[in-house]
Design a protein around this motif. Sequence first.
Motif, PDB file in Angstrom:
ATOM      1  N   LYS A   9      29.063  62.943  28.571  1.00 37.51           N
ATOM      2  CA  LYS A   9      30.382  62.300  28.462  1.00 37.51           C
ATOM      3  C   LYS A   9      30.447  61.369  27.248  1.00 37.51           C
ATOM      4  N   PHE A  10      29.365  60.665  27.035  1.00 36.80           N
ATOM      5  CA  PHE A  10      29.314  59.678  25.963  1.00 36.80           C
ATOM      6  C   PHE A  10      29.510  60.339  24.591  1.00 36.80           C
ATOM      7  N   ILE A  11      28.812  61.447  24.364  1.00 35.93           N
ATOM      8  CA  ILE A  11      28.943  62.164  23.086  1.00 35.93           C
ATOM      9  C   ILE A  11      30.368  62.692  22.923  1.00 35.93           C
ATOM     10  N   LEU A  12      30.935  63.257  23.984  1.00 32.76           N
ATOM     11  CA  LEU A  12      32.284  63.816  23.884  1.00 32.76           C
ATOM     12  C   LEU A  12      33.306  62.726  23.582  1.00 32.76           C
ATOM     13  N   GLU A  13      33.161  61.584  24.218  1.00 36.78           N
ATOM     14  CA  GLU A  13      34.098  60.487  23.948  1.00 36.78           C
ATOM     15  C   GLU A  13      34.019  60.051  22.490  1.00 36.78           C
ATOM     16  N   ASN A  14      32.816  60.054  21.947  1.00 32.92           N
ATOM     17  CA  ASN A  14      32.657  59.629  20.560  1.00 32.92           C
ATOM     18  C   ASN A  14      33.153  60.687  19.570  1.00 32.92           C
ATOM     19  N   ILE A  15      33.023  61.964  19.910  1.00 32.26           N
ATOM     20  CA  ILE A  15      33.614  63.013  19.062  1.00 32.26           C
ATOM     21  C   ILE A  15      35.138  62.867  19.079  1.00 32.26           C
ATOM     22  N   ALA A  16      35.687  62.652  20.274  1.00 30.28           N
ATOM     23  CA  ALA A  16      37.141  62.503  20.398  1.00 30.28           C
ATOM     24  C   ALA A  16      37.630  61.334  19.544  1.00 30.28           C
ATOM     25  N   LEU A  17      36.880  60.254  19.593  1.00 35.02           N
ATOM     26  CA  LEU A  17      37.254  59.063  18.826  1.00 35.02           C
ATOM     27  C   LEU A  17      37.209  59.352  17.328  1.00 35.02           C
ATOM     28  N   GLU A  18      36.122  59.954  16.885  1.00 36.47           N
ATOM     29  CA  GLU A  18      35.913  60.198  15.459  1.00 36.47           C
ATOM     30  C   GLU A  18      36.895  61.241  14.915  1.00 36.47           C
ATOM     31  N   ALA A  19      37.198  62.266  15.721  1.00 38.86           N
ATOM     32  CA  ALA A  19      38.097  63.337  15.266  1.00 38.86           C
ATOM     33  C   ALA A  19      39.542  63.057  15.667  1.00 38.86           C
ATOM     34  N   CYS A  46      40.469  75.070  20.580  1.00 36.60           N
ATOM     35  CA  CYS A  46      39.439  74.794  19.580  1.00 36.60           C
ATOM     36  C   CYS A  46      38.149  74.596  20.358  1.00 36.60           C
ATOM     37  N   ILE A  47      37.148  75.445  20.083  1.00 34.17           N
ATOM     38  CA  ILE A  47      35.858  75.266  20.744  1.00 34.17           C
ATOM     39  C   ILE A  47      34.842  74.800  19.708  1.00 34.17           C
ATOM     40  N   SER A  48      33.848  74.042  20.155  1.00 37.25           N
ATOM     41  CA  SER A  48      32.806  73.598  19.229  1.00 37.25           C
ATOM     42  C   SER A  48      31.486  73.458  19.978  1.00 37.25           C
ATOM     43  N   GLY A  49      30.492  74.184  19.496  1.00 27.84           N
ATOM     44  CA  GLY A  49      29.139  74.082  20.058  1.00 27.84           C
ATOM     45  C   GLY A  49      28.218  73.479  19.021  1.00 27.84           C
ATOM     46  N   PHE A  50      27.308  72.613  19.457  1.00 27.18           N
ATOM     47  CA  PHE A  50      26.467  71.883  18.495  1.00 27.18           C
ATOM     48  C   PHE A  50      25.191  71.454  19.188  1.00 27.18           C
ATOM     49  N   GLY A  51      24.079  71.539  18.469  1.00 22.55           N
ATOM     50  CA  GLY A  51      22.815  71.087  19.051  1.00 22.55           C
ATOM     51  C   GLY A  51      21.637  71.823  18.444  1.00 22.55           C
ATOM     52  N   ILE A  52      20.741  72.262  19.304  1.00 23.59           N
ATOM     53  CA  ILE A  52      19.445  72.805  18.894  1.00 23.59           C
ATOM     54  C   ILE A  52      19.572  73.737  17.680  1.00 23.59           C
ATOM     55  N   LEU A 102      27.642  63.048  15.367  1.00 26.48           N
ATOM     56  CA  LEU A 102      28.708  62.246  14.753  1.00 26.48           C
ATOM     57  C   LEU A 102      28.893  62.603  13.280  1.00 26.48           C
ATOM     58  N   SER A 103      27.809  63.043  12.624  1.00 24.86           N
ATOM     59  CA  SER A 103      27.939  63.325  11.192  1.00 24.86           C
ATOM     60  C   SER A 103      28.484  64.725  10.924  1.00 24.86           C
ATOM     61  N   LYS A 104      28.321  65.663  11.848  1.00 27.93           N
ATOM     62  CA  LYS A 104      28.725  67.050  11.572  1.00 27.93           C
ATOM     63  C   LYS A 104      29.927  67.558  12.363  1.00 27.93           C
ATOM     64  N   VAL A 105      29.984  67.223  13.646  1.00 26.90           N
ATOM     65  CA  VAL A 105      30.943  67.907  14.522  1.00 26.90           C
ATOM     66  C   VAL A 105      32.409  67.531  14.242  1.00 26.90           C
ATOM     67  N   PRO A 106      32.737  66.232  14.116  1.00 27.12           N
ATOM     68  CA  PRO A 106      34.156  65.918  13.844  1.00 27.12           C
ATOM     69  C   PRO A 106      34.644  66.574  12.548  1.00 27.12           C
ATOM     70  N   GLY A 107      33.798  66.599  11.518  1.00 25.65           N
ATOM     71  CA  GLY A 107      34.159  67.231  10.250  1.00 25.65           C
ATOM     72  C   GLY A 107      34.335  68.730  10.398  1.00 25.65           C
ATOM     73  N   SER A 108      33.477  69.351  11.200  1.00 24.31           N
ATOM     74  CA  SER A 108      33.567  70.794  11.426  1.00 24.31           C
ATOM     75  C   SER A 108      34.879  71.141  12.136  1.00 24.31           C
TER      76      SER A 108
END
Lengths: 350, 76
Positions: free
Chosen positions: A268-278, A321-327, A237-243
């Motif tokens: 699904k939960f993470i994707l929904e929250n990225i969609a909301l934030e971005a 627009c593609i976005s990969g995030f994690g490890i 939530l802190s990095k991906v929508p901004g990226s």
Amino acid sequence: MLKSIIKNVKIKGISVVVPSKELCLTDDKSLYGGDEKQLKRVMRSSGFNKRRVADENVTASDLCVKAAENIFADMNFDRKNIDAVVFVTQTPDYHMPATACVIQHRLGLKESTAAFDVNQGCAGYAYGVWIASMLANSGCRYVLLLVGDTSSKYTDMFREHQSAPIFGDAGSATLFEFDEKAAPMYFDIGTDGSNYEVIMARNGGFRNPPKKDMFYEDGTFKYEARMDGLKVMEFTLSKVPGSIKDVLERAGITKDDIDFFVMHQANKFILENIALEADIPLDKMPMETISKYGNQSCTSIPGAICDALEEEVQKRPLKLCISGFGIGLSWVSAVLDIDRIYCSGIRNFD
Amino acid sequence: MKKEEFLEKFIDAVQIEEDVNEHTDLSSLDEWDSLASVTVLALFNKYLGLKLTAQDIKSCMTVGDILNLGREKYAE
């Protein structure tokens, strides 16, 4: 964050291959101590259900080689044209040599081919697109990007916990070509290595080499693979929508110009929250792949393209627009133009 | 959003079936697990615009502690 623009490169085709063995979360009656209500709750929120699991003797490189063969056969592409092969994985065949070298031989690629591995996970496909594109714009006419993982083999991530196995195995191949008429690719890249322990497999490398006490009674190795879900959520939530916002700005476009936002299919939960934030409409963000194939780690972006957009990418030009995030923790967002590329869909390995 | 409304969102999102109040220990809830804490992190972001850290959530012992994290954002 690092901003990068790469010109003169286009994507020609994508193929994804998965093992045919399918497991459902509901098959395992021991999950959550047999508490079916809890399991259903997790499935509802996360979107996980089915996933594909490789046999003991099948590795990520096997899946990727099959995907590459799909590209060569279906596109009638002469493999002798490949100048570089890059293999992105966290489940290589060996500690050494680089699996890409083995693949060069298995695929029958010419001797004048560059071949190397990249250790990246959730951000691995977007990283691979960046690296392959740079190679294609630096003297390599055709570059083959292979991205795959058999994360299900890190069994102890779920063995000692009450959590559900979420990873699905998959391998992909993507073909890049130097083309002066291609639209620029835009990238936004970042790393937070201070949080390297948030997702990691602690044992088996040279910091913690294998010892007698690192094995279960059945002989399975204890990688001590762990993921701190709460910290992953905080990071996402802190990095991906901004990226995503930054890469769109860099490309001089808005979210309305993007046809599809193809995210790493974490859950699904993470994707929904990225969609909301971005502020991204959900109908522009495919996420059905999760319930059918699980979290495919580095392969989840081509997995979502081949599953949800198989027809779209073949019949009309698209701005993705593609976005990969994690490890890592690592993140890469990119804006890519693709124009009627080859797409195999998701095919079975065996 | 009022605090009472946020409590309802919390109960709904974490899918808690027991009766809860501010004194309820999180550890006493069957539903309180890592997914629930991830859900709560997202709830604060979604409804109150608050970017909390994992540590903020991990330090909570009761439902009241959770609600207290949003104290500066609730409507009267």
